[in-house]
Design an enzyme around this catalytic site. Structure first.
Site, PDB file in Angstrom:
ATOM      1  N   ASP A  83       0.859  -1.176   0.000  1.00 24.68           N
ATOM      2  CA  ASP A  83       0.000   0.000   0.000  1.00 24.68           C
ATOM      3  C   ASP A  83       0.899   1.231   0.000  1.00 24.68           C
ATOM      4  O   ASP A  83       1.577   1.512   0.994  1.00 24.68           O
ATOM      5  CB  ASP A  83      -0.901  -0.028   1.241  1.00 24.68           C
ATOM      6  CG  ASP A  83      -1.913   1.100   1.269  1.00 24.68           C
ATOM      7  OD1 ASP A  83      -1.695   2.116   0.575  1.00 24.68           O
ATOM      8  OD2 ASP A  83      -2.918   0.981   2.005  1.00 24.68           O
ATOM      9  N   HIS A  84       0.887   1.972  -1.112  1.00 24.37           N
ATOM     10  CA  HIS A  84       1.815   3.090  -1.253  1.00 24.37           C
ATOM     11  C   HIS A  84       1.473   4.256  -0.331  1.00 24.37           C
ATOM     12  O   HIS A  84       2.282   5.203  -0.198  1.00 24.37           O
ATOM     13  CB  HIS A  84       1.860   3.563  -2.712  1.00 24.37           C
ATOM     14  CG  HIS A  84       3.246   3.858  -3.191  1.00 24.37           C
ATOM     15  ND1 HIS A  84       4.204   4.430  -2.390  1.00 24.37           N
ATOM     16  CD2 HIS A  84       3.849   3.668  -4.399  1.00 24.37           C
ATOM     17  CE1 HIS A  84       5.327   4.589  -3.069  1.00 24.37           C
ATOM     18  NE2 HIS A  84       5.136   4.122  -4.298  1.00 24.37           N
ATOM     19  N   ARG A  85       0.306   4.244   0.291  1.00 26.71           N
ATOM     20  CA  ARG A  85       0.002   5.265   1.290  1.00 26.71           C
ATOM     21  C   ARG A  85       0.837   5.056   2.551  1.00 26.71           C
ATOM     22  O   ARG A  85       1.188   6.009   3.256  1.00 26.71           O
ATOM     23  CB  ARG A  85      -1.483   5.221   1.667  1.00 26.71           C
ATOM     24  CG  ARG A  85      -2.448   5.531   0.550  1.00 26.71           C
ATOM     25  CD  ARG A  85      -3.885   5.305   0.993  1.00 26.71           C
ATOM     26  NE  ARG A  85      -4.103   3.924   1.443  1.00 26.71           N
ATOM     27  CZ  ARG A  85      -5.249   3.473   1.934  1.00 26.71           C
ATOM     28  NH1 ARG A  85      -6.297   4.302   2.046  1.00 26.71           N
ATOM     29  NH2 ARG A  85      -5.382   2.216   2.308  1.00 26.71           N
TER      30      ARG A  85
END
Length: 463
Positions: A433-435
């Site tokens: 998850d790039h967040r």
């Protein structure tokens, strides 16, 4: 005196709002005891046995096997015989005395695994955080309705409210598609993904093909060269694990910005280590495999790269960093893909971890995993190598920051000690998850796992 009592589908916890009725274990006219299992239902999490909350005679079965029913749906009725002295006339004085006494606690059935309170014990069963959340909001809903003299805010069941909370959906901005404007689970998932996730699976005959293969229907049978007929199309109701997996994957794909990276490593030293373990008497009886060593490497690498062991809480506006590792192990089962998790996997020694992996995967394939077994994971491993696949891009389990896919081990020419040699090579694929995880953090984590597999002794410098 005989009264007719209705048995409804209870809230099974973990945010589940519906279940598929797999089969009845009783028939009309059968005598049932309190807490006797009367039906088996299938949720997105597991198969659950439902006990009877009453003792009596089965009067009517209201739901056909194969039906998908929401929590609170009437399932059956039971004719309950009142105690013989219940109808006996009493004097006003006796009635006043009885009214002054506190009512005895009603004996009610509970789900398998949550036995009733032992007589004489004052300590009730401790509820899970999920149950506390659901109960608190159920009370809030009821109090709000009473104070307003009518409906205030969205009309929604507590489990659906919890799902919306977990996915960051504002219920006040939604209109429900259910009865009387009720907001359903499908409404929440549709709000997240923009995709309609309420197909014909709600038909009464919907159930996973693993349990009701006869529900699959052929369309336009055509002859084959051998003279036998073969279906040109086969249609199977979308239900059970397949339905819930699809909804979860849609929610994951549309809420978490997926990114992926991969690393190919020389796993020859790890395979040599496994051979040494096989002849170690101290490890006899423990099935230590390449999956076990990868799992151990993941728990070690997470200690150095904690951002991959976290969750994005949209509603609270917070990043939840876990101080423990609940390791999910993806398992292909007859019911579909299940991901049981090993609780506190980072605290387990290698033999214990091997045993735990065997236990959770066997339970998943046997259909005996509990909702608790299939919940609470913080990161997942999927072994696609067992299918002969080298690499892939796995989709995140909702609520998790990363998932690691293990590819097949191949004998390939590889540079070793400045020469070309035939080595055992495997590819590790990481989705994240790039967040929560930057590319550099994902790369460091994957490199740590790969380094442990290529040079098992390097773990001494990591812990």
């Amino acid at each position: 005196m005989t009264t007719i009592q209705t048995v409804t589908l209870p809230d099974l916890g973990e945010g589940l709002t519906e279940s598929d009725l797999v089969e009845w274990t009783v028939a009309v006219g059968d005598t049932v005891e309190l807490n006797q299992v009367v039906a088996e239902v299938e949720t997105a999490k597991a198969l659950v046995q439902l006990p009877s909350p009453y003792a009596g005679v089965v009067a009517e079965l209201l739901v056909e096997p194969g039906a998908t029913v929401p929590v609170g749906t009437a399932l059956m009725t039971i004719a309950v015989e009142a105690p013989a002295d219940a109808a006996a006339p009493t004097s006003p004085a006796v009635e006043q005395a009885a009214a002054a006494e506190p009512a005895a606690p009603e004996r009610t059935a509970v789900l398998v695994g949550y036995g009733p309170l032992v007589e004489g014990s004052s300590r009730p069963r401790r509820r899970s955080r999920s149950e506390d959340w659901t109960a608190a909001h159920a009370v809030a809903d009821e109090v709000g309705l009473a104070l307003a003299g009518g409906r205030i805010g969205p009309k929604v069941l507590p489990p659906v409210r919890k799902l919306a909370h977990d996915l960051g959906v504002d219920l006040n901005k939604m209109e429900g598609s259910g009865k009387d404007g009720m907001i359903t689970r499908e409404d929440v998932l549709r709000a997240v993904s923009g995709v309609d996730v309420s197909p014909a699976a709600r038909r009464p005959d919907a159930l996973s093909a693993a349990h009701r293969p006869g529900l699959a229907r052929s369309v336009e049978a055509v002859p084959t060269p051998s003279g036998h007929e073969s279906a040109r199309e086969v249609r199977t109701p979308i239900a059970g694990v397949r339905k819930q997996t699809a909804a979860a994957m849609v929610a994951s794909a549309f809420t978490a910005p997926h990114a992926s990276t991969s690393l190919t490593v020389d796993a020859t030293p790890t395979l040599e280590l496994l051979e040494a373990f096989a002849s170690d008497r101290a490890l006899q009886g423990h099935r230590i495999s390449i999956l076990t060593l990868v799992a151990k490497a993941v728990t070690i690498a997470l200690g150095r790269n904690p951002s991959l062991n976290a969750r994005w809480d949209e509603a609270a506006g917070e990043i939840v960093q876990f101080g423990y590792v609940n390791l999910g192990i993806a398992a292909a089962t007859p019911r579909g893909l299940l991901v049981p998790s090993i609780k506190d996997a980072g605290r387990l020694r290698l033999p214990e971890l091997a045993d735990a992996i065997g236990t959770v995967t066997e339970s998943a394939r046997a259909g005996t995993s509990t909702p608790a077994d299939l919940a609470g994971g913080t990161i997942t491993i999927t072994n696609i190598g067992v299918f002969g696949v080298d690499t892939g891009t796995p989709i995140l389990v909702p609520g998790q920051a990363a998932i690691l896919a293990m590819g097949a081990i191949r004998r390939r020419p590889w540079e070793f000690q400045d020469e070309l040699a035939l080595r055992s090579v495997m590819t590790l694929s990481l989705s994240f998850d790039h967040r929560l995880v930057d590319g550099a953090e994902a790369a460091r984590f994957l490199t740590d796992v790969g380094t442990i597999l290529a040079r098992p002794g390097s773990v001494l410098s990591m812990v």
